[in-house]
Design an enzyme around this catalytic site. Structure first.
Site, PDB file in Angstrom:
ATOM      1  N   SER A 165       0.856  -1.182   0.000  1.00 36.03           N
ATOM      2  CA  SER A 165       0.000   0.000   0.000  1.00 36.03           C
ATOM      3  C   SER A 165       0.896   1.238   0.000  1.00 36.03           C
ATOM      4  O   SER A 165       1.720   1.410   0.896  1.00 36.03           O
ATOM      5  CB  SER A 165      -0.882  -0.039   1.252  1.00 36.03           C
ATOM      6  N   LYS A 220      -1.178  -0.887  -4.341  1.00 37.26           N
ATOM      7  CA  LYS A 220      -2.376  -0.081  -4.037  1.00 37.26           C
ATOM      8  C   LYS A 220      -1.930   1.351  -3.805  1.00 37.26           C
ATOM      9  O   LYS A 220      -1.062   1.606  -2.960  1.00 37.26           O
ATOM     10  CB  LYS A 220      -3.032  -0.683  -2.799  1.00 37.26           C
ATOM     11  N   LYS A 230      -2.852   5.097  -2.559  1.00 41.64           N
ATOM     12  CA  LYS A 230      -3.792   5.957  -1.857  1.00 41.64           C
ATOM     13  C   LYS A 230      -4.147   7.098  -2.797  1.00 41.64           C
ATOM     14  O   LYS A 230      -3.264   7.625  -3.504  1.00 41.64           O
ATOM     15  CB  LYS A 230      -3.142   6.507  -0.584  1.00 41.64           C
ATOM     16  N   ASP A 276      -7.112   3.313  -3.213  1.00 38.98           N
ATOM     17  CA  ASP A 276      -7.820   3.374  -1.925  1.00 38.98           C
ATOM     18  C   ASP A 276      -8.034   4.834  -1.547  1.00 38.98           C
ATOM     19  O   ASP A 276      -7.069   5.574  -1.337  1.00 38.98           O
ATOM     20  CB  ASP A 276      -7.004   2.655  -0.842  1.00 38.98           C
ATOM     21  N   GLU A 291     -11.065   1.029  -3.574  1.00 38.14           N
ATOM     22  CA  GLU A 291     -11.413   0.783  -2.174  1.00 38.14           C
ATOM     23  C   GLU A 291     -11.999   2.036  -1.524  1.00 38.14           C
ATOM     24  O   GLU A 291     -11.423   3.126  -1.629  1.00 38.14           O
ATOM     25  CB  GLU A 291     -10.124   0.353  -1.450  1.00 38.14           C
ATOM     26  N   ASP A 295     -14.027  -1.009   2.834  1.00 33.85           N
ATOM     27  CA  ASP A 295     -13.127  -1.159   3.982  1.00 33.85           C
ATOM     28  C   ASP A 295     -13.865  -0.564   5.194  1.00 33.85           C
ATOM     29  O   ASP A 295     -14.603  -1.270   5.900  1.00 33.85           O
ATOM     30  CB  ASP A 295     -11.795  -0.445   3.660  1.00 33.85           C
ATOM     31  N   LYS A 315     -10.472  -6.638   7.722  1.00 39.39           N
ATOM     32  CA  LYS A 315      -9.433  -6.429   8.745  1.00 39.39           C
ATOM     33  C   LYS A 315      -9.983  -6.998  10.031  1.00 39.39           C
ATOM     34  O   LYS A 315     -11.053  -6.572  10.493  1.00 39.39           O
ATOM     35  CB  LYS A 315      -9.138  -4.939   8.932  1.00 39.39           C
ATOM     36  N   GLY A 337      -4.706  -4.412   6.054  1.00 43.05           N
ATOM     37  CA  GLY A 337      -3.703  -4.202   7.100  1.00 43.05           C
ATOM     38  C   GLY A 337      -3.865  -2.856   7.760  1.00 43.05           C
ATOM     39  O   GLY A 337      -4.498  -1.947   7.210  1.00 43.05           O
TER      40      GLY A 337
HETATM   41  O1  OSB Z   1      -7.245   2.050   4.380  1.00 42.04           O
HETATM   42  O2  OSB Z   1      -6.358   0.138   4.166  1.00 42.04           O
HETATM   43  C1  OSB Z   1      -6.354   1.252   4.674  1.00 42.04           C
HETATM   44  C2  OSB Z   1      -3.230   1.723   6.789  1.00 42.04           C
HETATM   45  C3  OSB Z   1      -3.759   2.373   7.879  1.00 42.04           C
HETATM   46  C4  OSB Z   1      -5.098   2.688   7.876  1.00 42.04           C
HETATM   47  C5  OSB Z   1      -5.898   2.337   6.813  1.00 42.04           C
HETATM   48  C6  OSB Z   1      -5.383   1.663   5.722  1.00 42.04           C
HETATM   49  C7  OSB Z   1      -4.005   1.383   5.703  1.00 42.04           C
HETATM   50  C8  OSB Z   1      -3.312   0.760   4.594  1.00 42.04           C
HETATM   51  C9  OSB Z   1      -2.009   0.050   4.929  1.00 42.04           C
HETATM   52  O3  OSB Z   1      -3.664   0.860   3.450  1.00 42.04           O
HETATM   53  C10 OSB Z   1      -2.001  -1.398   4.687  1.00 42.04           C
HETATM   54  C11 OSB Z   1      -0.834  -2.092   5.374  1.00 42.04           C
HETATM   55  O4  OSB Z   1      -0.943  -2.440   6.566  1.00 42.04           O
HETATM   56  O5  OSB Z   1       0.185  -2.293   4.728  1.00 42.04           O
HETATM   57 MG    MG Z   2      -8.514   1.041   3.040  1.00 39.03          MG
END
Ligand code: OSB
Ligand code: MG
Length: 369
Positions: free
Chosen positions: A135, A161, A163, A188, A213, A238, A262, A290
């Site tokens: 991510s 992924k 952001k 995401d 996402e 999510d 999660k 995660g």
């Molecule tokens: O939206 O998936 C998410 C990390 C912290 C809070 C929200 C998200 C995330 C990630 C990181 O996208 C995923 C990871 O743990 O590598």
């Molecule tokens: Mg997410």
């Protein structure tokens, strides 16, 4: 098993890079680590809340309060016959899933250790290694982004992924897609958009994204249904999915085609199993999300992701993607030839906490007997 002792550790581990998403920026991984002792065995769980309520309403301080004053008193000194009992013992407390999940996961770890099987075996997992991706946080500019993605692709990650945010969306996605036509790429938004942005998401349909996402509000199912009916790219939820009931509503409304599960967000393993089984029956594919967890949380996630309906690559990356140093002896590493991480095979979560590293990164500790 009689729950003889529970310890809570407030931990903060610096990230190798700040993690920026549409609603905030994190410099350290703050979390609560839970240690549960019974019959000479130790179970571990992680509560990966932030110190701010920018992803969920829970924070380290609310989780610590709820654990200390409401959750732990319901478990301590009780005799538990199966980890499934924990969910029901904690049910009178409304919400606070991340606080609940940490206890639930620690007690699952304990029971798997008592049976001398890995958590994956205990849960009925069917995979020895998990397809994973990385991510990528919001970046300062496109060349920084392309460099970051290039370094991850070179390390062997086959799914990336990105952001996205109101000022960081089509252009970065197009640039990465142009450089990597065959990469499994997804976006995401962490709830940064609204139905005013339908045209933007229709343009993303040209980019062959595996999914988008949580484009819309964190508590919405209805607008996601509307958006999904107007774009081809699958929507993955999510933040909107916090329970089995949310899952039933999302499926009934056709708000998504995929769910990022999660364990912490849905309040533990028992709830995760229920959501997993419902989605499997209804044809909704899952992947394991995660929260930038320490190796404890990521090990739990690897075991959970070994179940059959986790089909897309997980947000579980190697230790060096998050931290210079973690709190366990075992480093979680990517198998670069096939973008997988091996599920630990020792009993329970299968990795050992390093007491010295734990105390190095722990700034507050409470013990309950
Ligand atoms: O939206 O998936 C998410 C990390 C912290 C809070 C929200 C998200 C995330 C990630 C990181 O996208 C995923 C990871 O743990 O590598
Ligand atoms: Mg997410």
């Amino acid at each position: 098993m009689k729950i003889e002792q529970i310890a809570l550790y407030n931990v903060s581990i610096p990230f190798v890079f700040p993690f920026k998403f549409s609603n905030g920026e994190l410099l350290n991984h703050t979390c609560l680590i839970i240690e549960v002792k019974s019959e000479g065995l130790t179970g571990w769980g992680e509560c990966p809340t932030f110190d701010n309520p920018y992803y969920t309403y829970e924070t380290i301080n609310t989780a610590s309060h709820i654990l200390k004053d409401f959750l732990i008193p319901r478990i301590i000194n009780k005799t538990i016959n199966s980890p499934q009992e924990i969910r029901n013992l904690l049910a009178p407390i409304r919400g606070h899933n991340m606080a609940k999940s940490a206890l639930d996961c620690a007690i699952y770890d304990l029971f798997a250790k008592k049976q001398k099987v890995s958590l994956s075996q205990f849960l009925g997992g069917i995979k020895n290694s998990i397809k994973v991706g990385v991510s990528v946080s919001l970046q300062g500019d496109i060349s920084q982004l392309l460099n970051r993605v290039e370094s991850y692709v070179n390390e062997g990650y086959q799914r990336v992924k990105l952001k996205i945010a109101p000022d960081w969306n089509l252009k970065p996605l197009r640039e990465v897609r142009k450089k990597y036509p065959d990469l499994q790429l997804m976006a995401d938004a962490n709830s940064a958009f609204s139905l005013d942005d339908v045209a933007l998401f229709q343009k993303m349909d040209e980019l062959n994204l595996t999914m988008i996402e949580q484009p819309l509000a964190y508590d919405d199912l209805l607008d996601h249904r509307t958006l999904q009916s107007q774009i081809n790219t699958p929507i993955c939820l999510d933040e909107s999915i916090n329970s089995l009931h949310d899952t039933r509503m999302a499926i009934a409304l056709k708000s998504c085609q995929v769910i990022n599960l999660k364990v912490s967000r849905v309040g533990g393993i028992t709830n995760s199993l229920a959501i997993h089984d419902l989605c499997e029956k209804k044809g909704i594919k899952l992947w394991c999300g995660g929260m930038l967890e320490s190796a404890i949380g990521r090990a739990t996630n690897l075991h959970l992701a070994s179940l059959s309906n986790f089909v897309y690559p997980a947000d579980i990356s190697s230790t060096n993607r998050y931290f210079q140093e973690d709190i366990t002896q075992t480093v979680i590493d990517l198998n670069s030839e096939d973008s997988t991480i091996t599920v630990p095979t020792n009993s329970g979560i299968g990795i050992e906490v390093d007491e010295n590293l734990l105390s190095k990164y722990c700034h507050h500790q409470q013990v309950f007997r």
